[in-house]
Design a protein around this motif. Structure first.
Motif, mmCIF file in Angstrom:
data_model
loop_
_atom_site.group_PDB
_atom_site.id
_atom_site.type_symbol
_atom_site.label_atom_id
_atom_site.label_comp_id
_atom_site.label_asym_id
_atom_site.label_seq_id
_atom_site.Cartn_x
_atom_site.Cartn_y
_atom_site.Cartn_z
ATOM 1 N N LYS A 257 31.524 -40.297 8.904
ATOM 2 C CA LYS A 257 31.319 -39.769 7.628
ATOM 3 C C LYS A 257 31.912 -38.440 7.420
ATOM 4 N N LYS A 258 31.961 -37.938 6.173
ATOM 5 C CA LYS A 258 32.644 -36.755 5.769
ATOM 6 C C LYS A 258 32.193 -35.699 6.343
ATOM 7 N N THR A 259 32.701 -34.472 6.398
ATOM 8 C CA THR A 259 32.122 -33.168 6.741
ATOM 9 C C THR A 259 30.775 -33.086 5.829
ATOM 10 N N SER A 260 29.867 -32.410 6.457
ATOM 11 C CA SER A 260 28.751 -31.835 6.096
ATOM 12 C C SER A 260 28.933 -30.948 4.850
ATOM 13 N N PRO A 261 28.088 -31.013 3.748
ATOM 14 C CA PRO A 261 28.229 -30.074 2.738
ATOM 15 C C PRO A 261 27.886 -28.550 3.351
ATOM 16 N N LEU A 262 27.142 -28.090 4.151
ATOM 17 C CA LEU A 262 27.215 -26.929 4.754
ATOM 18 C C LEU A 262 28.527 -26.361 5.282
ATOM 19 N N LEU A 263 29.347 -27.320 6.167
ATOM 20 C CA LEU A 263 30.197 -26.977 6.916
ATOM 21 C C LEU A 263 31.311 -27.010 5.862
ATOM 22 N N LYS A 264 31.403 -27.662 4.648
ATOM 23 C CA LYS A 264 32.468 -27.252 3.801
ATOM 24 C C LYS A 264 32.618 -26.006 3.181
ATOM 25 N N GLU A 265 31.269 -25.264 2.806
ATOM 26 C CA GLU A 265 30.964 -24.232 2.189
ATOM 27 C C GLU A 265 31.037 -23.077 3.235
ATOM 28 N N HIS A 266 30.717 -23.351 4.487
ATOM 29 C CA HIS A 266 30.885 -22.256 5.697
ATOM 30 C C HIS A 266 31.382 -23.030 6.961
ATOM 31 N N ILE A 320 24.800 -30.223 11.979
ATOM 32 C CA ILE A 320 25.483 -29.377 11.190
ATOM 33 C C ILE A 320 26.830 -29.598 10.882
ATOM 34 N N LYS A 321 27.643 -30.285 11.372
ATOM 35 C CA LYS A 321 29.206 -30.818 11.248
ATOM 36 C C LYS A 321 29.046 -31.855 10.281
ATOM 37 N N HIS A 322 28.043 -32.780 10.156
ATOM 38 C CA HIS A 322 27.992 -34.156 9.359
ATOM 39 C C HIS A 322 26.863 -34.152 8.414
ATOM 40 N N ILE A 323 25.853 -33.659 8.579
ATOM 41 C CA ILE A 323 24.705 -33.874 7.620
ATOM 42 C C ILE A 323 24.078 -32.495 6.940
ATOM 43 N N ALA A 324 24.255 -31.317 7.642
ATOM 44 C CA ALA A 324 23.385 -30.335 7.154
ATOM 45 C C ALA A 324 23.921 -30.092 5.599
ATOM 46 N N LYS A 325 23.025 -29.600 4.986
ATOM 47 C CA LYS A 325 22.935 -29.034 3.444
ATOM 48 C C LYS A 325 21.945 -27.944 3.029
ATOM 49 N N SER A 326 22.454 -27.010 2.237
ATOM 50 C CA SER A 326 21.501 -26.116 1.664
ATOM 51 C C SER A 326 20.338 -26.718 1.116
ATOM 52 N N GLY A 327 19.225 -26.325 1.365
ATOM 53 C CA GLY A 327 17.990 -27.033 0.896
ATOM 54 C C GLY A 327 17.173 -27.765 2.108
#
Length: 456
Positions: A257-266, A320-327
């Motif tokens: 899957k794509k990069t996690s929203p967390l890793l995209k932002e940070h 952290i790399k593939h799932i994590a997101k703010s919230g």
């Protein structure tokens, strides 16, 4: 958000308020894992058994007209009674399933949830339900709108879902719209993670071999009967452990899957993980590998040959790399497992950076190193002479500074949870300090006696 417990494992009665960083310390068998599992279980399941009273007329209109608009404001006065009902149902029906235990173990248990509810519809909401890979229902709410729209996406009568499925979908959508802001999406990493990461392949191999043997012995054998049996067997584990098993077995799909929203932002979190691991965890050819960063530069080995540290951090790495997101809220049982003291300190800094990125963190721990490092990060928030010089010397940045008001710490003792004092000098955990002081006193007594003997 607060939780109150009674008769939960070794906890007789206790209250816990979530912080951005929530920590439970305490000796063994004092109820730390019971509390974290119970809270995780609630956050993981509440939206599956929440009950909104929807008239059959509304369901019929949706199936006839293809769209249903719901004004969320009409539910605001019932939120607290709804949460009370959630607490009751979770206690009576769900907790035994979370722990995969006989109902008798929790016959006297009480679990209550309290929130300071303030209606807010700022976030957009959008998700769908699928049948055989085809979307059949869609929920949508615009930003800052209090109108939730439910749309039926199919006209073929054979594809229209049953009334029961429609009701469940609408209830889930309403739950997300009204309470999703309060009940964060949870992810848990259990203390059993090393064994799971080591033997996940054997679980799949054993299942495949058993299927083949059963099919050979009986032509009447139905493959779906077997998978139902497998699911029932796996469910003997507590839900957090079962979810850990499922996550590791799905790593190959997760990795694609794509990069996690967390890793995209940070993107700096990738560097933090590499620093703690001493290398990188990678997936290739349906296998998990570890590549060393320095000592054996560019050397790659299979996961099963890697250190216990790498196995211990496998779940955290892919989360952290593939799932994590703010919230989100991240639960970790004993994050110090198999980590050198230097890495335990790095984990403390990682937690601070995660909460600043919008992810709440909930840990149970025996690690004095983690607590002491968090204290250092709290002290860095003070204005004192030589502060910048000290930060530069020890390679700290403003991203490492921890606000003590964002932390909640509890000591599991005497069958309850006792809040630990926190101020601008850090967290006071007396149980750790007591053991350290006793070891120091014993060392001093022995060396003093030995010195006196040498003098004589």
């Amino acid at each position: 958000m607060k939780f109150q417990f009674e008769k939960l494992g070794s906890i007789n009665k206790a209250e816990l308020e979530l912080g951005d960083l929530t920590i439970i310390c305490g000796e063994n068998n004092t109820g730390k894992t019971y509390v974290s599992y119970a809270i995780y279980g609630f956050l993981a399941t509440w939206n599956k058994f929440i009950n909104f009273e929807l008239s059959q007329e509304k369901i019929d209109n949706l199936l006839k007209e293809g769209i249903l608009k719901i004004d969320l404001n009409q539910f605001e006065n019932n939120i607290f009674s709804l949460i009370n009902e959630l607490s009751r149902d979770y206690t009576q029906l769900i907790i035994p399933q979370i722990f995969s235990a006989n109902e008798g173990y929790f016959s006297k248990t009480s679990f209550e949830v309290f929130i300071n509810y303030n209606p807010s519809y700022k976030n957009e909401l959008q998700f769908s339900a699928k049948t055989k890979e085809k979307e059949v229902l869609k929920a949508f709410k615009e930003k800052s709108s209090a109108i939730l729209e439910i749309t039926l996406l199919v006209e073929n009568e054979a594809l229209i879902p049953s009334t029961h499925i429609v009701k469940d979908f609408i209830a889930k959508a309403l739950g997300k719209a009204l309470l999703g802001h309060y009940f964060a999406s949870p992810f848990i990493i259990t203390a059993e993670r090393i064994g799971i990461s080591l033997f996940y392949r054997e679980l799949d191999i054993s299942k495949n071999v058993l299927v083949e043997q059963l099919q050979k012995q009986s032509k009447k054998f139905e493959i779906f009967d077997f998978f139902e049996m497998v699911n029932n067997t796996v469910s003997r584990y507590a839900l957090p452990i079962q979810n850990n098993i499922d996550f590791v077995r799905d790593i190959f799909d997760i990795h694609s899957k794509k990069t996690s929203p967390l890793l995209k932002e940070h993107p700096e979190f990738a560097k933090d993980l590499k620093n703690i691991l001493g290398g990188e965890i990678k997936v290739a050819n349906d296998q998990i590998f570890f590549t060393f960063k320095q000592a054996r530069k560019n050397q790659t080995i299979p996961l099963y040959l890697s250190s216990s540290t790498v196995k211990s951090l496998l779940d955290l790495n892919f989360y952290i790399k593939h799932i994590a997101k703010s919230g989100d809220i991240l639960f970790i049982d004993e994050p110090e497992l198999n980590l050198h003291p230097a890495n335990q300190r790095k984990m403390a800094r990682l937690f601070v950076r995660l909460i600043k990125a919008g992810i709440k963190v909930f840990i149970t721990t025996h690690s004095d190193y983690i607590i002491k490092e968090l204290n250092n990060l709290i002290i860095l928030g003070n204005k004192f002479e030589e502060r910048n010089k000290i930060m530069k010397k020890y390679k700290y940045t403003e991203a490492d500074v921890l606000d003590p008001t964002s932390v909640k710490v509890y000591i599991a003792e005497n069958q309850t949870l006792t809040p630990a004092p926190i101020d601008n000098l850090g967290i006071a955990v007396k149980s750790f300090d007591k053991e350290i002081e006793e070891m120091k006193n014993m060392f001093d007594d022995m060396t003093e006696t030995m010195e006196m003997a040498y003098e004589l």
